[in-house]
Design a protein around this motif. Sequence first.
Motif, PDB file in Angstrom:
ATOM      1  N   UNK A  30       0.667  -1.175  -0.171  1.00 10.08           N
ATOM      2  CA  UNK A  30      -0.040   0.089  -0.063  1.00 10.08           C
ATOM      3  C   UNK A  30       0.816   1.134   0.029  1.00 10.08           C
ATOM      4  N   UNK A  31       1.881   1.155   0.396  1.00  8.11           N
ATOM      5  CA  UNK A  31       3.155   2.266   0.378  1.00  8.11           C
ATOM      6  C   UNK A  31       4.401   1.942  -0.202  1.00  8.11           C
ATOM      7  N   UNK A  32       4.229   2.069  -1.632  1.00 12.57           N
ATOM      8  CA  UNK A  32       5.402   1.821  -2.624  1.00 12.57           C
ATOM      9  C   UNK A  32       6.583   2.498  -2.300  1.00 12.57           C
ATOM     10  N   UNK A  33       6.459   3.844  -1.571  1.00 15.01           N
ATOM     11  CA  UNK A  33       7.605   4.504  -1.545  1.00 15.01           C
ATOM     12  C   UNK A  33       8.298   3.893  -0.167  1.00 15.01           C
ATOM     13  N   UNK A  34       7.850   2.927   0.595  1.00  8.87           N
ATOM     14  CA  UNK A  34       8.250   2.535   1.784  1.00  8.87           C
ATOM     15  C   UNK A  34       7.833   3.258   2.992  1.00  8.87           C
ATOM     16  N   UNK A  35       8.163   2.580   4.016  1.00 13.97           N
ATOM     17  CA  UNK A  35       7.919   3.150   5.470  1.00 13.97           C
ATOM     18  C   UNK A  35       9.065   2.700   6.365  1.00 13.97           C
ATOM     19  N   UNK A  36       9.089   3.780   7.558  1.00 15.90           N
ATOM     20  CA  UNK A  36       9.861   3.356   8.642  1.00 15.90           C
ATOM     21  C   UNK A  36       9.547   2.564   9.548  1.00 15.90           C
ATOM     22  N   UNK A  37      10.135   1.619  10.431  1.00 15.45           N
ATOM     23  CA  UNK A  37       9.732   0.464  11.376  1.00 15.45           C
ATOM     24  C   UNK A  37       8.723   1.307  12.158  1.00 15.45           C
ATOM     25  N   UNK A  38       9.013   2.322  12.745  1.00 15.69           N
ATOM     26  CA  UNK A  38       8.281   2.976  13.744  1.00 15.69           C
ATOM     27  C   UNK A  38       6.798   3.295  13.280  1.00 15.69           C
ATOM     28  N   UNK A  39       7.041   3.627  11.921  1.00 15.52           N
ATOM     29  CA  UNK A  39       5.435   3.813  11.381  1.00 15.52           C
ATOM     30  C   UNK A  39       4.605   2.395  10.847  1.00 15.52           C
ATOM     31  N   UNK A  40       5.474   1.463  10.451  1.00 14.33           N
ATOM     32  CA  UNK A  40       4.630   0.208  10.198  1.00 14.33           C
ATOM     33  C   UNK A  40       4.150  -0.316  11.814  1.00 14.33           C
ATOM     34  N   UNK A  41       4.948  -0.183  12.845  1.00 11.53           N
ATOM     35  CA  UNK A  41       4.349  -0.785  14.077  1.00 11.53           C
ATOM     36  C   UNK A  41       3.216   0.017  14.458  1.00 11.53           C
ATOM     37  N   UNK A  42       3.281   1.284  14.396  1.00 13.31           N
ATOM     38  CA  UNK A  42       2.043   2.063  14.820  1.00 13.31           C
ATOM     39  C   UNK A  42       0.830   1.965  13.852  1.00 13.31           C
ATOM     40  N   UNK A  43       0.990   2.155  12.613  1.00 10.99           N
ATOM     41  CA  UNK A  43       0.088   2.269  11.612  1.00 10.99           C
ATOM     42  C   UNK A  43      -0.605   0.942  11.171  1.00 10.99           C
ATOM     43  N   UNK A  44       0.124  -0.202  11.261  1.00  9.75           N
ATOM     44  CA  UNK A  44      -0.249  -1.457  11.087  1.00  9.75           C
ATOM     45  C   UNK A  44      -1.004  -2.416  12.052  1.00  9.75           C
ATOM     46  N   UNK A  45       0.037  -2.270  13.292  1.00  5.97           N
ATOM     47  CA  UNK A  45      -0.427  -2.779  14.519  1.00  5.97           C
ATOM     48  C   UNK A  45      -0.654  -2.341  15.803  1.00  5.97           C
ATOM     49  N   UNK A  46      -0.648  -0.933  15.478  1.00  6.39           N
ATOM     50  CA  UNK A  46      -1.010  -0.039  16.633  1.00  6.39           C
ATOM     51  C   UNK A  46       0.223  -0.144  17.796  1.00  6.39           C
ATOM     52  N   UNK A  47       1.202  -0.362  17.594  1.00 10.39           N
ATOM     53  CA  UNK A  47       2.266  -0.733  18.685  1.00 10.39           C
ATOM     54  C   UNK A  47       3.292   0.522  18.754  1.00 10.39           C
ATOM     55  N   UNK A  48       3.883   0.710  19.921  1.00  6.64           N
ATOM     56  CA  UNK A  48       5.072   1.678  20.193  1.00  6.64           C
ATOM     57  C   UNK A  48       6.204   0.972  19.778  1.00  6.64           C
ATOM     58  N   UNK A  49       6.955   1.674  19.436  1.00  5.99           N
ATOM     59  CA  UNK A  49       8.356   1.112  18.961  1.00  5.99           C
ATOM     60  C   UNK A  49       9.356   0.768  20.223  1.00  5.99           C
ATOM     61  N   UNK A  50       9.184  -0.218  20.779  1.00  5.43           N
ATOM     62  CA  UNK A  50       9.799  -0.795  21.890  1.00  5.43           C
ATOM     63  C   UNK A  50      10.430  -2.059  21.479  1.00  5.43           C
ATOM     64  N   UNK A  51      11.067  -2.838  22.408  1.00  3.81           N
ATOM     65  CA  UNK A  51      11.958  -4.070  22.134  1.00  3.81           C
ATOM     66  C   UNK A  51      10.911  -5.082  21.764  1.00  3.81           C
ATOM     67  N   UNK A  52       9.770  -5.408  22.353  1.00  9.28           N
ATOM     68  CA  UNK A  52       9.093  -6.404  22.070  1.00  9.28           C
ATOM     69  C   UNK A  52       8.304  -6.246  20.633  1.00  9.28           C
ATOM     70  N   UNK A  53       7.824  -4.919  20.405  1.00 14.18           N
ATOM     71  CA  UNK A  53       7.329  -4.772  19.252  1.00 14.18           C
ATOM     72  C   UNK A  53       8.488  -4.635  17.888  1.00 14.18           C
ATOM     73  N   UNK A  54       9.756  -4.481  18.352  1.00 17.96           N
ATOM     74  CA  UNK A  54      10.661  -4.453  17.369  1.00 17.96           C
ATOM     75  C   UNK A  54      11.112  -6.105  16.968  1.00 17.96           C
ATOM     76  N   UNK A  55      10.887  -6.605  18.035  1.00 13.89           N
ATOM     77  CA  UNK A  55      11.186  -8.195  17.923  1.00 13.89           C
ATOM     78  C   UNK A  55       9.995  -8.776  16.896  1.00 13.89           C
TER      79      UNK A  55
END
Length: 269
Positions: free
Chosen positions: A50-75
Amino acid sequence: MTGTVTQDVVMSGAGRYILRSLGQADVLLDGRSVVWAARSAEELLWFLHAFPEGRYRHDILSQLWGLEDNTAAANRFRVALHRLRAALEWPDAVTEQGGRYCLHPELLEASDTYRLHQALRASRQSETLREREELLRQALASADGEYLPHLQGEWVEQGRAQHRAAVVEGYLTLSELHCAARECPLAAQALVKAAQSDPLIGEDHHQRLMACLSMTRDRFAAIEHYRRYRHFLASEVGDTPMHDTELLAERIKAGERVCEHLPFTPQKT
């Protein structure tokens, strides 16, 4: 400008892929549906689609799964990314540069939405009306159904709106081409498809469809569409048709065959 668009199958060192996002979503590898070890891997694929230009990890975690960018979410992200690449049997299926994650360009080009928008762009630049018509037909052949109907989220809704608008543009343009060529049944058919794709297209297009139906079928078909449109506005929007639309309906009821290319001819009753 030629009428050639990208083929359904895209070659890569890892195999052949087809991404179907419109209608029943599916990912094919060498003609077989990909089996996902986890839903999160499939979700990550379609989010990056949906985002051909790409997304940063914190955006993926927040927009896709509603997660904060912490250790558990990064894993969780690392596991989903690994499973995505493993399912596609391609380590480069997702690339990363400067912290931004993107689907490989070959995967994007293997998708139905890519072909849809590519053909629409080509049709705008084509030199002949028949070439425009053929390119539009190619584009719309790839547009069977809603975008990712099995997924939910604001990011999905944004994609649906974008691709639906492209489909409606295609059908409306196709209708205009048929109208200019005096191919009235085909013009009406394309307008019906546009209204089915998005009932909230401009009311002028609903007026055109009423006029086309009065010419290609009969006044009953035209008035039936008017009544369905009026019911849709009342139930879904809480509004009523414009006065011009009501007057057009009355003209058609009275037996007028309405077309900007022909003089008034009352219908026999």
